[in-house]
Design an enzyme around this catalytic site. Sequence first.
Site: not given
Length: 229
Positions: A95-97, A132
Amino acid sequence: MPRLVLASQSPARLATLKSAGVTPEVVVSGVDEDKVLADATERFGELDPADAVLVLAQAKAEEVASRLEESWADAEAPADGSPADVPADVIVVGCDSMLEIDGTIVGKPADAATARERWRAMRGTKGVLHTGHWVVDLRDDAAGGTGGTLGSTSSTTVWFADIDDDEIDAYVATDEPLHVAGAFTIDGLGGPYVERIEGDHHGVVGISLPLLRELLTDLNIPWRQLRNA
């Protein structure tokens, strides 16, 4: 039962999964985020925020998946000649924010001064928190593996309170804003400064449970199989 590997060091993501009855193994990725984004921009042109977080989530998940497969390949077989004991049921999620305000991507602030400046700019306004998600299926055929690798982005609109400078200084002094995308949390000390959201609350925390469930469903993995016995 599939075993989930979380390619993230985020305590909030881990806590969110645990609260939903899923206890993953954590393996932190070693990707260079700036290089990943630079390479993607060179190949595809300027990325919008929703695509940028997806590119990073994919890079993290696939780097961890590759590292796990290498470690399994190097595993020594027992002396009795039986096959090496390697996992056959692993799913990796990365994940990435990032926060988008007026079309500009905002990640983690570099220091307290940047966090204060950012909060003064976004108070009383709104932004979109993009997270994501990327999933890699490492299960073998016997465990129902598909070999699939897929992802999607969760986007949630966040309205920020119009707080004064003293309140901003006090929040920044807690050090929390320096460690999270957009310099705020919704599930921690920053919660009182978020007036409302439109979208998935979990996506703002860092991992959208409904979206992850959908991605796993596409890999023929019912969510119930991940829950702790």
